[in-house]
Design a protein around this motif. Structure first.
Motif, PDB file in Angstrom:
ATOM      1  N   VAL A  30      43.032  45.534  35.920  1.00  0.00           N
ATOM      2  CA  VAL A  30      42.756  45.356  37.348  1.00  0.00           C
ATOM      3  C   VAL A  30      41.324  44.864  37.534  1.00  0.00           C
ATOM      4  CG1 VAL A  30      42.694  46.489  39.607  1.00  0.00           C
ATOM      5  CG2 VAL A  30      44.358  47.236  37.870  1.00  0.00           C
ATOM      6  N   TYR A  31      41.173  43.742  38.244  1.00  0.00           N
ATOM      7  CA  TYR A  31      39.861  43.188  38.549  1.00  0.00           C
ATOM      8  C   TYR A  31      39.610  43.256  40.051  1.00  0.00           C
ATOM      9  CZ  TYR A  31      39.600  41.162  33.842  1.00  0.00           C
ATOM     10  OH  TYR A  31      39.549  40.984  32.492  1.00  0.00           O
ATOM     11  N   THR A  32      38.433  43.764  40.437  1.00  0.00           N
ATOM     12  CA  THR A  32      38.077  43.851  41.852  1.00  0.00           C
ATOM     13  C   THR A  32      36.794  43.096  42.195  1.00  0.00           C
ATOM     14  OG1 THR A  32      36.891  45.924  41.456  1.00  0.00           O
ATOM     15  CG2 THR A  32      39.212  46.089  42.118  1.00  0.00           C
ATOM     16  N   ASP A  33      36.068  42.635  41.202  1.00  0.00           N
ATOM     17  CA  ASP A  33      34.797  41.946  41.434  1.00  0.00           C
ATOM     18  C   ASP A  33      35.045  40.637  42.186  1.00  0.00           C
ATOM     19  OD1 ASP A  33      32.393  40.598  41.344  1.00  0.00           O
ATOM     20  OD2 ASP A  33      32.043  40.945  39.212  1.00  0.00           O
ATOM     21  N   PRO A  34      34.463  40.460  43.379  1.00  0.00           N
ATOM     22  CA  PRO A  34      34.687  39.216  44.140  1.00  0.00           C
ATOM     23  C   PRO A  34      34.337  37.958  43.365  1.00  0.00           C
ATOM     24  CG  PRO A  34      33.644  40.876  45.531  1.00  0.00           C
ATOM     25  CD  PRO A  34      33.624  41.430  44.130  1.00  0.00           C
ATOM     26  N   ALA A  35      33.304  38.017  42.511  1.00  0.00           N
ATOM     27  CA  ALA A  35      32.917  36.836  41.728  1.00  0.00           C
ATOM     28  C   ALA A  35      34.004  36.452  40.734  1.00  0.00           C
ATOM     29  CB  ALA A  35      31.602  37.100  41.004  1.00  0.00           C
ATOM     30  N   VAL A  36      34.715  37.444  40.212  1.00  0.00           N
ATOM     31  CA  VAL A  36      35.799  37.189  39.268  1.00  0.00           C
ATOM     32  C   VAL A  36      37.026  36.651  40.006  1.00  0.00           C
ATOM     33  CG1 VAL A  36      37.405  38.287  37.656  1.00  0.00           C
ATOM     34  CG2 VAL A  36      34.990  38.886  37.601  1.00  0.00           C
ATOM     35  N   LEU A  37      37.259  37.140  41.221  1.00  0.00           N
ATOM     36  CA  LEU A  37      38.440  36.718  41.989  1.00  0.00           C
ATOM     37  C   LEU A  37      38.273  35.331  42.602  1.00  0.00           C
ATOM     38  CD1 LEU A  37      39.363  40.014  43.911  1.00  0.00           C
ATOM     39  CD2 LEU A  37      39.973  39.314  41.603  1.00  0.00           C
ATOM     40  N   ARG A  38      37.035  34.921  42.856  1.00  0.00           N
ATOM     41  CA  ARG A  38      36.788  33.690  43.615  1.00  0.00           C
ATOM     42  C   ARG A  38      37.461  32.444  43.018  1.00  0.00           C
ATOM     43  NH1 ARG A  38      31.565  34.376  43.911  1.00  0.00           N
ATOM     44  NH2 ARG A  38      31.848  35.885  45.582  1.00  0.00           N
ATOM     45  N   PRO A  39      37.448  32.229  41.708  1.00  0.00           N
ATOM     46  CA  PRO A  39      38.078  31.007  41.174  1.00  0.00           C
ATOM     47  C   PRO A  39      39.589  30.924  41.422  1.00  0.00           C
ATOM     48  CG  PRO A  39      36.582  31.967  39.568  1.00  0.00           C
ATOM     49  CD  PRO A  39      36.731  32.973  40.655  1.00  0.00           C
ATOM     50  N   PHE A  40      40.229  32.017  41.803  1.00  0.00           N
ATOM     51  CA  PHE A  40      41.670  32.003  42.038  1.00  0.00           C
ATOM     52  C   PHE A  40      42.027  31.515  43.435  1.00  0.00           C
ATOM     53  CE2 PHE A  40      41.100  34.638  38.401  1.00  0.00           C
ATOM     54  CZ  PHE A  40      42.225  34.432  37.628  1.00  0.00           C
ATOM     55  N   GLY A  41      41.038  31.304  44.288  1.00  0.00           N
ATOM     56  CA  GLY A  41      41.285  30.749  45.613  1.00  0.00           C
ATOM     57  C   GLY A  41      42.177  31.612  46.490  1.00  0.00           C
ATOM     58  N   LEU A  42      42.067  32.923  46.353  1.00  0.00           N
ATOM     59  CA  LEU A  42      42.923  33.840  47.113  1.00  0.00           C
ATOM     60  C   LEU A  42      42.396  34.028  48.517  1.00  0.00           C
ATOM     61  CD1 LEU A  42      43.241  36.502  44.267  1.00  0.00           C
ATOM     62  CD2 LEU A  42      45.049  34.939  45.012  1.00  0.00           C
ATOM     63  N   PRO A  43      43.278  34.091  49.517  1.00  0.00           N
ATOM     64  CA  PRO A  43      42.809  34.394  50.878  1.00  0.00           C
ATOM     65  C   PRO A  43      42.229  35.797  50.949  1.00  0.00           C
ATOM     66  CG  PRO A  43      45.212  34.409  50.782  1.00  0.00           C
ATOM     67  CD  PRO A  43      44.737  33.888  49.458  1.00  0.00           C
ATOM     68  N   GLU A  44      41.167  35.935  51.721  1.00  0.00           N
ATOM     69  CA  GLU A  44      40.495  37.228  51.831  1.00  0.00           C
ATOM     70  C   GLU A  44      41.324  38.236  52.642  1.00  0.00           C
ATOM     71  OE1 GLU A  44      37.727  38.369  50.418  1.00  0.00           O
ATOM     72  OE2 GLU A  44      37.490  36.493  49.317  1.00  0.00           O
ATOM     73  N   ARG A  45      42.115  37.724  53.576  1.00  0.00           N
ATOM     74  CA  ARG A  45      42.909  38.622  54.422  1.00  0.00           C
ATOM     75  C   ARG A  45      44.317  38.047  54.598  1.00  0.00           C
ATOM     76  NH1 ARG A  45      39.416  42.302  57.445  1.00  0.00           N
ATOM     77  NH2 ARG A  45      41.168  42.835  58.767  1.00  0.00           N
ATOM     78  N   LEU A  46      45.261  38.946  54.805  1.00  0.00           N
ATOM     79  CA  LEU A  46      46.642  38.565  55.120  1.00  0.00           C
ATOM     80  C   LEU A  46      47.020  39.221  56.455  1.00  0.00           C
ATOM     81  CD1 LEU A  46      48.491  39.027  51.704  1.00  0.00           C
ATOM     82  CD2 LEU A  46      47.694  36.889  52.743  1.00  0.00           C
TER      83      LEU A  46
END
Length: 306
Positions: free
Chosen positions: A290-306
């Motif tokens: 499980v990864y929660t670090d925003p810097a790690v998630l950023r390259p995946f282009g995920l929306p911040e909110r749903l």
């Protein structure tokens, strides 16, 4: 040779540098350095000696080896010590550890995603850097021993010896298991896991686990082994963040993965919480990272909110 011709190799070089370093961000920087070096040395490139691709891999590999000098390997929490026994342990990040990062599948075509599974990358990080380079160049990229010797400025005998030592360190059977691609069975397990996760159905989640399943959450150094502690920690997660989570499948490291969205504290929808990668074998989940670090998630282009 022009910039466009060089840039056509960017994606596969990024995957190569990631296998070498365990960091997507470092890989992107090293590929940029590789292409700049290649452009500056374009007048010295001799197509009679090596193809453009082979030449670029030589530059990229040596850039990685230089970058890795004096650096600690990038581990996962389970590679650092014994599992924790207290599912209520403090959630204190170990910011001083250069953790192994995930790789977004969207940066590669399907054919190029082999040997990117997180557990395999973690295992490769245990090898000395030059053995790592030989293993990746020979086993993953299928360069000949002579080509690798040329790329690393060594001999064929040295390449073969390094490859033998790397194979022995990893274990052939283990390496094959870690590189097993996802198929219909793995996707079915992922779907059941997602349904149980969104329903906050901890017994159903636990029922999908192997007896020695691992749960790890970099940058937290703690990790858990076995369904009991895994389930107790998930109970804690739902107690802390509420139920009614949403999930979205995500392409990461060529394996089962999803983005998890927790109920927003303000009650307005859901906010991005984590990227979670699953290892699946024999119809069970054997590892969740499980990864929660925003810097790690950023390259995946995920929306911040749903």
């Amino acid at each position: 040779m022009g910039p466009v011709e060089l840039d056509a190799h960017r994606a596969e070089l990024t995957a190569h540098c990631y296998r070498m370093t365990g960091s997507f961000h470092d890989a992107e920087d090293l590929v940029q350095e590789t292409l700049l070096r290649a452009w500056n040395a374009r007048d010295r490139y001799d197509p009679a000696r090596a193809s453009l691709r082979t030449w670029l891999y030589r530059i990229a590999t040596n850039a990685c080896l230089t970058a890795l000098e004096g650096r600690a390997r990038r581990p996962l929490p389970a590679g650092l010590g014994t599992p924790d026994q207290d599912p209520g342990a403090p959630l204190a990040p170990a910011a001083d550890v250069p953790w192994l990062e995930p790789f977004p599948d969207a940066r590669l075509d399907a054919a190029a995603r082999t040997d990117l599974r997180l557990a395999w990358i973690a295992a490769v990080q245990l090898l000395p850097a030059r053995q790592r380079a030989v293993l990746v160049l020979r086993e993953v990229l299928a360069f000949s021993a002579a080509e690798v010797a040329e790329q690393l400025d060594t001999t064929v005998a040295a390449v073969n010896s390094a490859l033998q030592r790397a194979r022995s360190a990893l274990g052939a059977a283990e390496a094959e298991q870690l590189r097993e691609p996802d198929g219909p069975e793995q996707k079915a397990v992922l779907e059941r896991y997602l349904a149980a996760f969104e329903a906050a159905d901890v017994p159903a989640l636990v029922g999908l686990l192997a007896h020695d399943a691992v749960l790890e959450m970099p940058p937290l150094a703690l990790w858990y082994r076995g369904p009991q502690h895994y389930g107790q920690f998930m109970d804690r997660v739902y107690a802390m963040r509420g139920t009614g989570w949403l999930t979205r499948p995500v392409g990461a490291n060529g394996q089962s993965a999803f983005a998890a969205y927790a109920p927003a504290p303000d009650g307005r929808g859901h906010q991005l919480h984590s990227l979670q990668l699953l290892d699946v074998a024999a119809g069970t989940v054997t590892r969740t990272t499980v990864y929660t670090d925003p810097a790690v998630l950023r390259p995946f282009g995920l929306p911040e909110r749903l």
